[in-house]
Design an enzyme around this catalytic site. Structure first.
Site, PDB file in Angstrom:
ATOM      1  N   ASN A   8       0.761  -1.322  -0.121  1.00 11.16           N
ATOM      2  CA  ASN A   8       0.104  -0.614  -0.300  1.00 11.16           C
ATOM      3  C   ASN A   8       1.011   1.170  -0.338  1.00 11.16           C
ATOM      4  O   ASN A   8       1.775   1.982   1.297  1.00 11.16           O
ATOM      5  CB  ASN A   8      -0.508  -0.262   1.593  1.00 11.16           C
ATOM      6  CG  ASN A   8      -2.205   0.861   1.260  1.00 11.16           C
ATOM      7  OD1 ASN A   8      -1.487   1.727   0.695  1.00 11.16           O
ATOM      8  ND2 ASN A   8      -2.976   0.825   2.282  1.00 11.16           N
ATOM      9  N   ARG A  88      -2.256  -2.213  -3.237  1.00 10.52           N
ATOM     10  CA  ARG A  88      -3.459  -0.959  -3.462  1.00 10.52           C
ATOM     11  C   ARG A  88      -3.895  -0.541  -4.389  1.00 10.52           C
ATOM     12  O   ARG A  88      -2.456   0.443  -4.211  1.00 10.52           O
ATOM     13  CB  ARG A  88      -3.657  -0.668  -2.179  1.00 10.52           C
ATOM     14  CG  ARG A  88      -4.835  -0.662  -2.049  1.00 10.52           C
ATOM     15  CD  ARG A  88      -5.066   1.101  -0.404  1.00 10.52           C
ATOM     16  NE  ARG A  88      -6.443   0.538  -0.236  1.00 10.52           N
ATOM     17  CZ  ARG A  88      -6.226   1.265   0.556  1.00 10.52           C
ATOM     18  NH1 ARG A  88      -6.189   1.225   1.688  1.00 10.52           N
ATOM     19  NH2 ARG A  88      -7.657   1.862   1.473  1.00 10.52           N
ATOM     20  N   HIS A 177     -13.260   2.717  -1.030  1.00 13.45           N
ATOM     21  CA  HIS A 177     -12.877   1.909   0.387  1.00 13.45           C
ATOM     22  C   HIS A 177     -13.941   0.695  -0.190  1.00 13.45           C
ATOM     23  O   HIS A 177     -14.193   0.009   0.683  1.00 13.45           O
ATOM     24  CB  HIS A 177     -13.968   2.445   1.721  1.00 13.45           C
ATOM     25  CG  HIS A 177     -13.226   3.527   2.249  1.00 13.45           C
ATOM     26  ND1 HIS A 177     -14.044   4.732   3.381  1.00 13.45           N
ATOM     27  CD2 HIS A 177     -11.671   3.948   2.235  1.00 13.45           C
ATOM     28  CE1 HIS A 177     -12.554   5.776   3.530  1.00 13.45           C
ATOM     29  NE2 HIS A 177     -12.021   4.783   2.824  1.00 13.45           N
ATOM     30  N   ARG A 238     -11.018  15.789   6.443  1.00 14.35           N
ATOM     31  CA  ARG A 238     -11.769  16.134   5.418  1.00 14.35           C
ATOM     32  C   ARG A 238     -13.018  16.539   5.418  1.00 14.35           C
ATOM     33  O   ARG A 238     -14.148  16.296   6.685  1.00 14.35           O
ATOM     34  CB  ARG A 238     -11.710  14.976   4.063  1.00 14.35           C
ATOM     35  CG  ARG A 238     -10.390  14.747   3.186  1.00 14.35           C
ATOM     36  CD  ARG A 238     -10.947  13.449   2.080  1.00 14.35           C
ATOM     37  NE  ARG A 238      -9.839  12.842   3.041  1.00 14.35           N
ATOM     38  CZ  ARG A 238      -9.723  11.268   3.124  1.00 14.35           C
ATOM     39  NH1 ARG A 238     -10.517  10.640   2.506  1.00 14.35           N
ATOM     40  NH2 ARG A 238      -8.459  10.458   2.998  1.00 14.35           N
ATOM     41  N   GLU A 380      -8.055  -4.832   4.917  1.00 19.56           N
ATOM     42  CA  GLU A 380      -8.019  -4.589   3.476  1.00 19.56           C
ATOM     43  C   GLU A 380      -6.886  -5.332   3.153  1.00 19.56           C
ATOM     44  O   GLU A 380      -6.700  -5.804   2.226  1.00 19.56           O
ATOM     45  CB  GLU A 380      -7.830  -3.066   3.108  1.00 19.56           C
ATOM     46  CG  GLU A 380      -8.940  -2.098   3.799  1.00 19.56           C
ATOM     47  CD  GLU A 380      -9.030  -0.834   4.218  1.00 19.56           C
ATOM     48  OE1 GLU A 380      -8.261  -0.133   4.780  1.00 19.56           O
ATOM     49  OE2 GLU A 380      -9.036  -0.135   2.787  1.00 19.56           O
TER      50      GLU A 380
END
Ligand code: AMP
Length: 394
Positions: A8, A88, A177, A238, A380
């Site tokens: 990742n 990823r 996601h 965010r 994940e």
């Protein structure tokens, strides 16, 4: 041993995990940081933990530091048994609807999609080039955060703007996601002992980034993130949803594009309200009576409930609501606030079950709740390893 290396990568960091292909058992993990800077750093957790400062001018050097760490921890590269590498990738747009074997063309397309994901895809591309160079004989797979949401209907993914402008600029909702929503919804079905195909679920991924997803029969039919991961829920740094008119207003008032980008991506959400993006700190401040922290949590909860209601309508009711990620898995108080006074919808928590701490999947709704409410830990990396292994052995 047959292991999948899960990567990742960002533009200045690489997170990695070594996961046994068949069992999903984690063998090692680590993080290389400050790639490209004068001084970098690696933390490696294998049989032993190793941590040191390094110099990693680029992603190739970062992978070499990772291999050194494995070797120092007693496992030379040949002994690692890496049979595949799963990368990823945040943005696959409409082009990549499933995990994809990496070749030169796919790598170049991922780089080209940087236009839509300037914060993410350039770093992925650099890591892909470096890993393909260092491991030329190992099959490598790109697993996309957007792929799971490619099943959304046009009514959910289309923005109501001039279609020609939208098409010219690739402007539509992609959702993110996806790897988490996919693994969590599948594990929720396994936990409930109900076929995924027959379930309507709302998954609430509430971490530093946050999104909700309406899932019918294992397929995403709506999600809160859009063209970028900025839309939807209130997040650590965010803003989530904001009237686009507010952005025009700020631009007209003289704010630069870069300043606006930083405001919305880095200085909004929890950190904008309170100065910290860490939910635990915000909760502690709210509990101590800090009005800014109280408002931050109130806005966050309101937004989650807003989408919960929306997705109950989009799905025509739900069988399960699933909480996941750092906040969703750990904050009983937040879960209680999100689910309060929803009895009319058939949603009722069991206070004691909700308060019980565990790292396992569990039901937290009352026995007479028509909708099952669950906590299911996301993973994940294990999902990337699984999808990578499935593709290379297909
Ligand atoms: P993630 O992005 O999934 O790693 O989630 C990170 C977020 O989870 C941060 O805002 C943390 O404050 C929050 N978090 C982690 N542990 C807890 C906890 N025990 N209680 C409340 N929030 C937590």
């Amino acid at each position: 041993m047959r292991n999948v290396l899960v990567v990742n990568a960002g533009s200045s960091s690489i997170k990695y995990q070594l996961i046994e292909a068949e069992t999903g058992i984690r063998q090692a993990s680590g993080l290389v940081e400050r790639i490209g800077e004068a001084s970098g750093h690696i933390v490696h957790r294998g049989v032993e933990t190793e941590e040191r400062d390094i110099v990693a001018p680029d992603h190739t050097a970062a992978f070499t530091a990772m291999l050194d760490a494995f070797a120092n921890a007693g496992a030379a590269i040949e002994a690692l048994g890496i049979v595949a590498i799963g990368h990823r990738v945040v943005q696959g747009a409409g082009e990549f609807i499933a995990p994809t074997l990496l070749d030169d063309r796919v790598a170049e397309r991922i780089n080209a999609l940087s236009e839509l994901a300037p914060l993410h895809n350039p770093g992925h591309y650099q890591a892909i080039v470096a890993a393909r160079h260092l491991f030329p004989d190992v099959p490598q797979v790109a697993v996309f955060d957007t792929a799971f949401h490619q099943s959304m209907p046009a009514s959910a993914y289309t923005y109501a703007i001039d279609p020609a402008v939208a098409a010219d600029h690739g402007i539509r909702r992609y959702g993110f996601h996806g790897i988490s929503h996919q693994v969590v919804s599948r594990r929720a079905a396994e936990f409930l002992g109900t076929p995924l195909e027959s379930l309507k679920q709302i998954v609430l991924h509430l971490g530093n980034g946050a999104s909700a997803c309406a899932i019918e029969g294992g397929r995403s039919i709506d999600t809160t993130m859009g063209l970028t991961p900025l839309e939807g829920l209130v997040m650590g740094t965010r803003s989530g949803d904001i009237d686009p008119g507010a952005l025009l207003h700020l631009l007209r008032a003289g704010m630069s594009t870069e300043a606006l980008d930083a405001l919305l991506n880095k200085r909004s959400g929890l950190i904008g309200f309170t100065g910290t993006g860490d939910f635990r700190d915000v909760r502690a401040a709210a509990d101590a009576g800090d009005p800014a922290a109280e408002l931050a949590i109130a806005v966050m909860v309101h937004r989650i409930r807003h989408y919960l209601g929306a997705y109950l309508a989009v799905l025509g009711g739900a069988d399960a609501i699933v909480f996941t990620a750092g906040v969703g898995e750990n904050s009983a108080a937040l879960r209680a606030e999100v689910c309060s006074e929803l009895e009319w919808f058939g949603i009722r928590l069991d206070a004691e079950r909700n308060a019980t701490r565990s790292s396992e999947a569990r039901v937290i709704s009352a026995d007479d709740s028509r909708v099952a409410v669950l906590v299911v830990p996301t993973d994940e990396e294990a999902e990337i390893a699984r999808q990578t292994w499935d593709l290379v052995t297909a």
